[in-house]
Motif scaffolding. Sequence first.
Motif, PDB file in Angstrom:
ATOM      1  N   GLU A 240      34.965  46.820  35.975  1.00  0.00           N
ATOM      2  CA  GLU A 240      33.732  47.217  35.297  1.00  0.00           C
ATOM      3  C   GLU A 240      33.928  47.417  33.804  1.00  0.00           C
ATOM      4  OE1 GLU A 240      31.761  50.380  37.374  1.00  0.00           O
ATOM      5  OE2 GLU A 240      31.697  49.220  39.235  1.00  0.00           O
ATOM      6  N   ASP A 241      35.159  47.609  33.388  1.00  0.00           N
ATOM      7  CA  ASP A 241      35.467  47.820  31.967  1.00  0.00           C
ATOM      8  C   ASP A 241      36.702  47.013  31.605  1.00  0.00           C
ATOM      9  OD1 ASP A 241      33.494  49.970  31.394  1.00  0.00           O
ATOM     10  OD2 ASP A 241      34.691  51.085  32.866  1.00  0.00           O
ATOM     11  N   ALA A 242      36.964  46.895  30.309  1.00  0.00           N
ATOM     12  CA  ALA A 242      38.204  46.274  29.848  1.00  0.00           C
ATOM     13  C   ALA A 242      39.366  47.173  30.274  1.00  0.00           C
ATOM     14  CB  ALA A 242      38.170  46.103  28.342  1.00  0.00           C
ATOM     15  N   PHE A 243      40.530  46.570  30.509  1.00  0.00           N
ATOM     16  CA  PHE A 243      41.703  47.349  30.901  1.00  0.00           C
ATOM     17  C   PHE A 243      42.962  46.598  30.484  1.00  0.00           C
ATOM     18  CE2 PHE A 243      40.971  44.461  34.372  1.00  0.00           C
ATOM     19  CZ  PHE A 243      42.224  44.144  34.883  1.00  0.00           C
ATOM     20  N   GLU A 244      44.095  47.262  30.642  1.00  0.00           N
ATOM     21  CA  GLU A 244      45.384  46.661  30.304  1.00  0.00           C
ATOM     22  C   GLU A 244      46.346  46.856  31.466  1.00  0.00           C
ATOM     23  OE1 GLU A 244      48.863  47.280  26.960  1.00  0.00           O
ATOM     24  OE2 GLU A 244      46.768  47.575  26.361  1.00  0.00           O
ATOM     25  N   ALA A 245      47.134  45.825  31.749  1.00  0.00           N
ATOM     26  CA  ALA A 245      48.166  45.898  32.789  1.00  0.00           C
ATOM     27  C   ALA A 245      49.379  45.129  32.308  1.00  0.00           C
ATOM     28  CB  ALA A 245      47.654  45.325  34.108  1.00  0.00           C
ATOM     29  N   ASP A 246      50.520  45.740  32.342  1.00  0.00           N
ATOM     30  CA  ASP A 246      51.777  45.104  31.927  1.00  0.00           C
ATOM     31  C   ASP A 246      51.684  44.552  30.500  1.00  0.00           C
ATOM     32  OD1 ASP A 246      52.709  45.675  34.490  1.00  0.00           O
ATOM     33  OD2 ASP A 246      52.143  43.700  35.255  1.00  0.00           O
TER      34      ASP A 246
ATOM     35  N   LYS B 200      49.536  50.376  38.969  1.00  0.00           N
ATOM     36  CA  LYS B 200      48.287  50.930  39.510  1.00  0.00           C
ATOM     37  C   LYS B 200      47.217  50.733  38.444  1.00  0.00           C
ATOM     38  CE  LYS B 200      46.189  55.181  41.070  1.00  0.00           C
ATOM     39  NZ  LYS B 200      45.711  55.152  42.393  1.00  0.00           N
ATOM     40  N   LEU B 201      46.142  50.062  38.817  1.00  0.00           N
ATOM     41  CA  LEU B 201      45.067  49.789  37.869  1.00  0.00           C
ATOM     42  C   LEU B 201      44.103  50.970  37.859  1.00  0.00           C
ATOM     43  CD1 LEU B 201      44.371  46.046  38.733  1.00  0.00           C
ATOM     44  CD2 LEU B 201      45.910  46.991  36.998  1.00  0.00           C
ATOM     45  N   GLY B 202      43.889  51.530  36.683  1.00  0.00           N
ATOM     46  CA  GLY B 202      43.016  52.694  36.554  1.00  0.00           C
ATOM     47  C   GLY B 202      41.632  52.330  36.062  1.00  0.00           C
ATOM     48  N   VAL B 203      41.146  51.183  36.444  1.00  0.00           N
ATOM     49  CA  VAL B 203      39.827  50.733  36.001  1.00  0.00           C
ATOM     50  C   VAL B 203      38.857  50.781  37.181  1.00  0.00           C
ATOM     51  CG1 VAL B 203      40.314  48.290  36.438  1.00  0.00           C
ATOM     52  CG2 VAL B 203      38.591  48.917  34.737  1.00  0.00           C
ATOM     53  N   ALA B 204      37.622  51.170  36.879  1.00  0.00           N
ATOM     54  CA  ALA B 204      36.594  51.168  37.930  1.00  0.00           C
ATOM     55  C   ALA B 204      36.284  49.723  38.303  1.00  0.00           C
ATOM     56  CB  ALA B 204      35.342  51.871  37.438  1.00  0.00           C
ATOM     57  N   THR B 205      36.066  49.484  39.589  1.00  0.00           N
ATOM     58  CA  THR B 205      35.760  48.141  40.077  1.00  0.00           C
ATOM     59  C   THR B 205      34.587  48.212  41.048  1.00  0.00           C
ATOM     60  OG1 THR B 205      37.277  48.307  41.957  1.00  0.00           O
ATOM     61  CG2 THR B 205      38.173  47.382  39.917  1.00  0.00           C
ATOM     62  N   HIS B 206      34.031  47.054  41.335  1.00  0.00           N
ATOM     63  CA  HIS B 206      33.022  46.953  42.391  1.00  0.00           C
ATOM     64  C   HIS B 206      33.305  45.679  43.175  1.00  0.00           C
ATOM     65  CE1 HIS B 206      31.175  44.814  38.954  1.00  0.00           C
ATOM     66  NE2 HIS B 206      30.772  43.975  39.892  1.00  0.00           N
ATOM     67  N   PRO B 207      33.004  45.689  44.475  1.00  0.00           N
ATOM     68  CA  PRO B 207      33.279  44.507  45.294  1.00  0.00           C
ATOM     69  C   PRO B 207      32.358  43.342  44.915  1.00  0.00           C
ATOM     70  CG  PRO B 207      32.199  46.208  46.597  1.00  0.00           C
ATOM     71  CD  PRO B 207      32.451  46.790  45.245  1.00  0.00           C
ATOM     72  N   LEU B 208      32.884  42.141  45.049  1.00  0.00           N
ATOM     73  CA  LEU B 208      32.113  40.927  44.791  1.00  0.00           C
ATOM     74  C   LEU B 208      31.695  40.301  46.110  1.00  0.00           C
ATOM     75  CD1 LEU B 208      34.265  39.310  41.971  1.00  0.00           C
ATOM     76  CD2 LEU B 208      32.094  40.507  41.733  1.00  0.00           C
ATOM     77  N   ALA B 209      30.467  39.881  46.169  1.00  0.00           N
ATOM     78  CA  ALA B 209      29.968  39.167  47.336  1.00  0.00           C
ATOM     79  C   ALA B 209      30.131  37.674  47.092  1.00  0.00           C
ATOM     80  CB  ALA B 209      28.498  39.504  47.566  1.00  0.00           C
ATOM     81  N   ALA B 210      30.236  36.926  48.149  1.00  0.00           N
ATOM     82  CA  ALA B 210      30.318  35.471  48.013  1.00  0.00           C
ATOM     83  C   ALA B 210      28.996  34.956  47.452  1.00  0.00           C
ATOM     84  CB  ALA B 210      30.596  34.830  49.364  1.00  0.00           C
ATOM     85  N   PRO B 211      29.059  34.003  46.529  1.00  0.00           N
ATOM     86  CA  PRO B 211      27.806  33.460  45.994  1.00  0.00           C
ATOM     87  C   PRO B 211      27.028  32.721  47.073  1.00  0.00           C
ATOM     88  CG  PRO B 211      29.708  32.307  45.068  1.00  0.00           C
ATOM     89  CD  PRO B 211      30.228  33.393  45.948  1.00  0.00           C
TER      90      PRO B 211
END
Length: 105
Positions: free
Chosen positions: A5-11, A47-58
């Motif tokens: 849902e937002d920008a984030f950084e990993a590694d 561990k990703l500390g970003v808010a996410t939401h599930p994606l449905a198949a198009p």
Amino acid sequence: MEAAEDAFEADGIKYKAGTFIIRNGDRAQLEKAAKDLGLKVHATDSKLGVATHPLAAPRVAMVHNWQNTQNDGWYRIAFEELKVPYTYVPIHGCARTRTCAKSLM
């Protein structure tokens, strides 16, 4: 599969909002698919500390009018071979409703 849902950084790599996140996926299978499709993927144990939401198949709909069924047929063959689910909707079915979307529900 989820979307950030937002920008984030990993590694040390920065990702934009909307980045797809696949947790506990088959790494070999994902890397092969990404290579075949020309996509970049990155695996992390962070561990990703970003808010996410599930994606449905198009959802895919093919609206037809019975005047050019040969082209429709080629698309239908491709969808069926690739196992892409779709709905085949007659144009007059859409014309009877306020919006065509109602015909697909």
